[in-house]
Design a protein around this motif. Structure first.
Motif, PDB file in Angstrom:
ATOM      1  N   GLY A 152      -7.552  -9.297  14.001  1.00 46.95           N
ATOM      2  CA  GLY A 152      -6.370  -8.156  14.284  1.00 46.95           C
ATOM      3  C   GLY A 152      -6.566  -7.238  13.433  1.00 46.95           C
ATOM      4  O   GLY A 152      -6.860  -7.647  11.936  1.00 46.95           O
ATOM      5  N   ILE A 153      -6.507  -5.822  13.525  1.00 46.41           N
ATOM      6  CA  ILE A 153      -6.489  -4.919  12.845  1.00 46.41           C
ATOM      7  C   ILE A 153      -5.182  -4.246  12.732  1.00 46.41           C
ATOM      8  O   ILE A 153      -4.293  -3.835  13.349  1.00 46.41           O
ATOM      9  N   TYR A 154      -5.068  -3.925  11.327  1.00 47.63           N
ATOM     10  CA  TYR A 154      -3.613  -3.244  10.732  1.00 47.63           C
ATOM     11  C   TYR A 154      -3.868  -2.071   9.795  1.00 47.63           C
ATOM     12  O   TYR A 154      -4.648  -2.257   8.988  1.00 47.63           O
ATOM     13  N   TYR A 155      -2.957  -1.008  10.301  1.00 42.76           N
ATOM     14  CA  TYR A 155      -3.346   0.194   9.536  1.00 42.76           C
ATOM     15  C   TYR A 155      -2.150   0.260   8.478  1.00 42.76           C
ATOM     16  O   TYR A 155      -0.923   0.318   9.017  1.00 42.76           O
ATOM     17  N   LEU A 156      -2.567   0.174   7.242  1.00 42.62           N
ATOM     18  CA  LEU A 156      -1.723   0.037   5.991  1.00 42.62           C
ATOM     19  C   LEU A 156      -1.416   1.521   5.560  1.00 42.62           C
ATOM     20  O   LEU A 156      -0.534   1.184   4.531  1.00 42.62           O
ATOM     21  N   SER A 157      -1.791   2.498   5.959  1.00 35.90           N
ATOM     22  CA  SER A 157      -1.602   3.804   5.457  1.00 35.90           C
ATOM     23  C   SER A 157      -1.271   4.680   6.364  1.00 35.90           C
ATOM     24  O   SER A 157      -1.656   4.684   7.516  1.00 35.90           O
ATOM     25  N   ALA A 158      -0.890   6.101   5.858  1.00 35.53           N
ATOM     26  CA  ALA A 158      -0.363   6.992   6.798  1.00 35.53           C
ATOM     27  C   ALA A 158      -1.599   8.072   6.795  1.00 35.53           C
ATOM     28  O   ALA A 158      -1.999   8.216   5.572  1.00 35.53           O
ATOM     29  N   ASP A 159      -1.681   8.859   7.782  1.00 31.27           N
ATOM     30  CA  ASP A 159      -2.523  10.166   7.892  1.00 31.27           C
ATOM     31  C   ASP A 159      -1.680  11.349   7.680  1.00 31.27           C
ATOM     32  O   ASP A 159      -0.947  11.712   8.687  1.00 31.27           O
ATOM     33  N   HIS A 160      -1.816  11.803   6.472  1.00 30.40           N
ATOM     34  CA  HIS A 160      -0.900  12.980   6.246  1.00 30.40           C
ATOM     35  C   HIS A 160      -1.732  14.417   6.579  1.00 30.40           C
ATOM     36  O   HIS A 160      -1.380  15.381   5.838  1.00 30.40           O
TER      37      HIS A 160
ATOM     38  N   VAL B 106       0.811  -1.266  -0.157  1.00 31.90           N
ATOM     39  CA  VAL B 106      -0.018   0.215  -0.140  1.00 31.90           C
ATOM     40  C   VAL B 106       0.862   1.217   0.042  1.00 31.90           C
ATOM     41  O   VAL B 106       1.732   1.183   0.570  1.00 31.90           O
ATOM     42  N   ALA B 107       0.632   2.011  -1.065  1.00 33.23           N
ATOM     43  CA  ALA B 107       1.270   3.482  -1.024  1.00 33.23           C
ATOM     44  C   ALA B 107       0.176   4.439  -0.870  1.00 33.23           C
ATOM     45  O   ALA B 107      -0.976   4.427  -1.533  1.00 33.23           O
ATOM     46  N   SER B 108       0.506   5.302   0.012  1.00 31.57           N
ATOM     47  CA  SER B 108      -0.434   6.689   0.255  1.00 31.57           C
ATOM     48  C   SER B 108      -0.105   8.063   0.550  1.00 31.57           C
ATOM     49  O   SER B 108       1.133   8.092   0.986  1.00 31.57           O
ATOM     50  N   VAL B 109      -0.799   8.901  -0.094  1.00 37.01           N
ATOM     51  CA  VAL B 109      -0.497  10.403   0.211  1.00 37.01           C
ATOM     52  C   VAL B 109      -1.804  11.046   0.670  1.00 37.01           C
ATOM     53  O   VAL B 109      -2.837  10.610   0.063  1.00 37.01           O
ATOM     54  N   GLY B 110      -1.956  11.633   1.552  1.00 31.09           N
ATOM     55  CA  GLY B 110      -3.037  12.223   1.917  1.00 31.09           C
ATOM     56  C   GLY B 110      -3.764  11.478   3.083  1.00 31.09           C
ATOM     57  O   GLY B 110      -3.183  11.218   4.069  1.00 31.09           O
ATOM     58  N   ASP B 111      -5.030  11.767   3.146  1.00 29.52           N
ATOM     59  CA  ASP B 111      -5.785  11.334   4.180  1.00 29.52           C
ATOM     60  C   ASP B 111      -7.046  10.187   3.775  1.00 29.52           C
ATOM     61  O   ASP B 111      -7.882   9.767   4.850  1.00 29.52           O
ATOM     62  N   SER B 112      -6.768   9.525   2.804  1.00 25.91           N
ATOM     63  CA  SER B 112      -7.382   8.500   2.311  1.00 25.91           C
ATOM     64  C   SER B 112      -6.829   7.026   3.060  1.00 25.91           C
ATOM     65  O   SER B 112      -5.622   7.372   2.990  1.00 25.91           O
TER      66      SER B 112
ATOM     67  N   GLU C 169       5.068  15.852  10.041  1.00 25.05           N
ATOM     68  CA  GLU C 169       4.963  16.690   8.710  1.00 25.05           C
ATOM     69  C   GLU C 169       5.022  18.165   8.889  1.00 25.05           C
ATOM     70  O   GLU C 169       5.379  18.688   8.345  1.00 25.05           O
ATOM     71  N   ARG C 170       4.350  18.575  10.380  1.00 22.63           N
ATOM     72  CA  ARG C 170       4.236  19.929  10.273  1.00 22.63           C
ATOM     73  C   ARG C 170       5.744  20.472  10.380  1.00 22.63           C
ATOM     74  O   ARG C 170       6.185  21.700   9.938  1.00 22.63           O
TER      75      ARG C 170
END
Length: 427
Positions: free
Chosen positions: A159-167, A143-149, A175-176
């Motif tokens: 088990g729950i795994y978060y595969l993206s980041a929240d930008h 998984v590749a991600s930019v933004g907040d999707s 990031e700030r």
């Protein structure tokens, strides 16, 4: 397996059953559903199953799913949807075996995101888009991600795994710091008289995100370099839920997964959208993709199939925990785990396009590592040019960038003025 004594023996009957099972579930079955409730018409999806590529004398298949949540228009989202996958594939040599191809994906995704953004800039349009891009090859999910999707995985054991980041700048302190150190400003909307309202934004431009594709009117410190995570599922499978912020602003991940637990992927996606709308109303485009990665179990040809199974529902949503130990194989079952293979979120290209993966296999010597244009000998600029640790990273080591990609790299790192601001027009 390491926790179990290496001298313990496993019954032959169990080994034989496991071997037969592995033959049946070598490649998973991929089932999916999608749903969208539109308010602005700026969310777009990509769903491609059974994509093929040549491996030696055979053919390997993979699946691709993506959400593109546009803002300030839909042009960037449409362009990314139409071009990102081709840019990923062009960054990977053709002669890699399966394991090499999977290992090359994280760096190819970085190159593809940057190239897509760079090419879109040349169109002079100011819209931008978030991207959550998922590639499934066998049991490996990248998984590749930019933004907040976001993309969330639930394994078959719950088990729950978060595969993206929240930008989002509001929630991402790292990031700030990166943006302010690169020359940007972070603050809330000033309504006059010193009153500040709303979420933290990047100025100029007022974008709430620190990473995206597009957004020419803001600055190069809003970078397209994605957070990338790669995991390998056990053969028990799992469920992916990929949504735009219209869903995640309304539902926590646990609620989104729980509300559709007994449903097929096709039914789950519209149900999650419905739950999100009931919670917060239609405030934004609300899009959901649900992907079930299942063991492909086919009955022997000599045994008639008495009843067609409900497709797309994970086995665990129906399974009850047994109170006895009647199952002789239970003690020897392989653990249902999700193995993390790769994770990196740095915004620095010199860190993301490094040479940990064999250089000869990943990058062509006289091709730009980002845009894949041919570079004449002596014209390429090392990705490590200007590195702070020259003893470890020599400027004459590859991979190499063409001049325009090197200029983009320097702008993203705050080392030169951005061309985006001069290209954009006033709103």
């Amino acid at each position: 397996m390491a926790a179990r004594s290496e001298h313990q023996t496993v019954p032959l009957s169990v080994l034989l059953k496991r071997e037969l099972a592995n033959e049946k579930i070598e490649k998973p079955e991929i089932l999916h559903g999608q749903a969208c409730q539109s308010k602005k018409g700026e969310d777009f999806t990509l769903l491609k199953t059974e994509c093929q590529r040549v491996v030696g004398d055979g053919v390997s298949t993979y699946s691709v799913f993506g959400i593109f949540d546009g803002h300030n228009g839909s042009a960037a989202a449409i362009y990314a949807k139409e071009n990102l996958l081709n840019n990923v594939l062009s960054a990977i040599p053709l002669d890699l075996n399966r394991d090499e191809w999977v290992a090359a994906l994280p760096r190819a995704l970085v190159a593809a995101f940057v190239k897509t953004d760079k090419d879109f800039q040349q169109k002079g349009q100011k819209s931008g888009t978030t991207v959550t891009f998922v590639i499934i090859e066998g049991w490996v999910v990248t998984v590749a991600s930019v933004g907040d999707s976001r993309c969330v995985l639930e394994s078959s054991d719950g088990g729950i795994y978060y595969l993206s980041a929240d930008h989002r700048l509001e929630t991402n302190e790292e990031e700030r710091v990166r943006i302010t150190s690169s020359g940007g400003e972070v603050g809330r909307l000033n309504t006059g008289g010193g009153a500040e309202v709303g979420p933290l934004r990047c100025w100029p431009g007022g974008l709430c995100l620190s990473r995206s594709i597009g957004d020419m009117d803001i600055g190069e410190f809003i970078v397209p370099v994605p957070y990338v995570k790669q995991v390998k599922l056990s053969t028990a499978g799992g469920r992916l839920v990929i949504c735009s912020d219209g869903v995640w602003d309304a539902l926590p991940a646990e609620v989104a997964l729980d509300c559709c637990r007994t449903m097929s992927a096709e039914a789950a996606a519209p149900h999650i959208v419905k739950e999100a709308l009931q919670a917060k109303g239609l405030r934004d485009d609300t899009t959901c993709i649900v992907v079930d990665i299942l063991a492909s179990e086919k009955p022997p040809a000599s045994v008639p199939q008495s009843k067609k199974p409900v497709k797309g529902v994970l086995k665990y949503v129906f399974r009850k925990k047994s109170s006895d130990s009647a199952n002789i194989d239970k003690e020897y079952m392989e653990p249902d785990v999700v193995e993390e293979m790769y994770e990196e979120g740095s915004a620095m290209l010199s860190e993301r396009l490094d040479t940990k993966y064999p250089l000869c296999n990943m990058f062509k010597l006289f091709m730009c590592a980002v845009c894949q244009v041919e570079i004449k000998p002596g014209e390429g600029i090392s990705i490590h040019e200007g590195a702070l640790n020259p003893q470890r990273l020599r400027p004459w080591d590859g991979p190499f960038l063409c001049l325009s990609c090197q200029e983009k790299k320097e702008a993203m790192e705050g080392k030169r003025s951005s061309d985006r601001l001069s290209s954009g027009s006033d709103e």
